[in-house]
Design an enzyme around this catalytic site. Sequence first.
Site, mmCIF file in Angstrom:
data_model
loop_
_atom_site.group_PDB
_atom_site.id
_atom_site.type_symbol
_atom_site.label_atom_id
_atom_site.label_comp_id
_atom_site.label_asym_id
_atom_site.label_seq_id
_atom_site.Cartn_x
_atom_site.Cartn_y
_atom_site.Cartn_z
ATOM 1 N N PRO A 78 31.811 14.323 42.706
ATOM 2 C CG PRO A 78 29.764 15.049 43.457
ATOM 3 C CD PRO A 78 30.510 14.849 42.532
ATOM 4 C CG ASP A 83 28.746 12.722 33.229
ATOM 5 O OD1 ASP A 83 28.944 13.641 32.207
ATOM 6 O OD2 ASP A 83 29.392 12.830 34.207
#
Length: 491
Positions: free
Chosen positions: A68, A179
């Site tokens: 996002p 990540d």
Amino acid sequence: MGCICFKSLRLKPPPSITSTVVDSQDDDDGDDGQYPLIFREFSFEQLRIATDGFSPGNIVSEHDEWVPNTVYKGKLGDGRRIAVKRFQRLSWPDPFEFIKEAEAVGRLRSEHIANLIGYCSDDSERLLVAEFMPNSTLSNHLFHWEKRPMKWQTRLKVALHTAKALEYCNDNGINLYHDLNPYRILFDKVGNPKLSCFGLMKNSHEGKNHSTNLAFAPPEYLRLGTLIPESVTYSFGTLLLDLMSGRHIPPNHALDLFQTKNYLVLVDSALDGQFSDEDRTELVHIASRCLKTEPEERPSIRFLMSTLSRLQRRAELWPTNVKRLMPSSSNKKTKPATEPLKLTPFGDACLRADLCTMHELLEKLGYGADDDVVSNEFSFQMWTGEMQENMDHKNHGDAAFRAKDYDTGIEFYTEFMYGAPTVSPTVLARRCLCYLMTEMFSEALSDAMQAQVASPEWPIPLYLQAACLFKLDMEAEAKEALRHGSALESY
């Protein structure tokens, strides 16, 4: 849980780059990169102007429901190029918490990191500012190359520099990286790989660390929802898989391939001749250790850095002109292996590269293999019942396959796979044979490998790989694939 589809099966081409020799610059890149790396606060207005009002044309990151927060490229008034990460509103409601974490990352300064040079905390806006890397991401250069695949030495360099960056962060008190994936590795003006500093901060105050496909997340994150230092090693293992294979292979598939020692699928065929078998085996081994389910069984980043340094030194000495394959003029190309193999009729047809018999037998097999696709909780028949429109593509492809109209078969099977929610190993096998019939041997080999990844227990893809490899004059590798297929079938 839904099934996992490989991006490589989405056949509409992504934006491509012309080479993995990353030596180009943006046309408007007028700075020479010689700016002091002073960490400071920026105003929102400064960053708005720098990014042309956060113009969509300046977006440089992947951004969707999984990712996002958006990254923009920009230019400051002094000409310096920057990368600006803009968080979603209310991601960090406490400005002091955001500033504290940004300052911790801003203290890091390493040649192996795209360093953080500032932040903005203005009302509800939270932004980070980093050095701009003009030569795109590892994802582009590894997965979407157009002319030349990334070389073995370059891939080792990426892995080694990433390990050095992570070890530097560990030594300076930051032992988590959120990540880690090929989008987090960037290339500077002269082509050096650097780790994005953005992954050193959480994606929000709630610690939502993994924002991409959970199929690649460490097991402990799936269990507990949090990361530990050993989680970084697991993610590093997935990065090694990407570098070795040139594809984004989910760890659960890779573990099956580790166990069967199916290195033909694990290692990018474009790298043939660029490394020794010993180096390949060692890199596969350390990747498998990184992906251990229990965190305490994974190696340390320092150990990985040491091992990769040794592999890179050996790669620099490895001759680039080693001819490891049998000469294409050899009449022994389709001769059976010295040790007799117990082959099924299909395996024997692949050994002889008898494409007509292969076609006949493959059509008789039907779609039974698709019922056992890894990670697919729904049978082939169930999910196709919900996709009648897309099924028309498969039906047309099957009709063309039966009629031996292989070009049309390729066209319709490709359309089917583009819209399918899961990988069909049988369609891949059929398109592989279509490619073989039209003498597109490299494309056929890629499909056979993808089918093996999708259904590791099915021997047909290994036999197809053998036929492809024989056509590519890779006799030793073809015989190895036959042996693996035979062993899998007898097991």
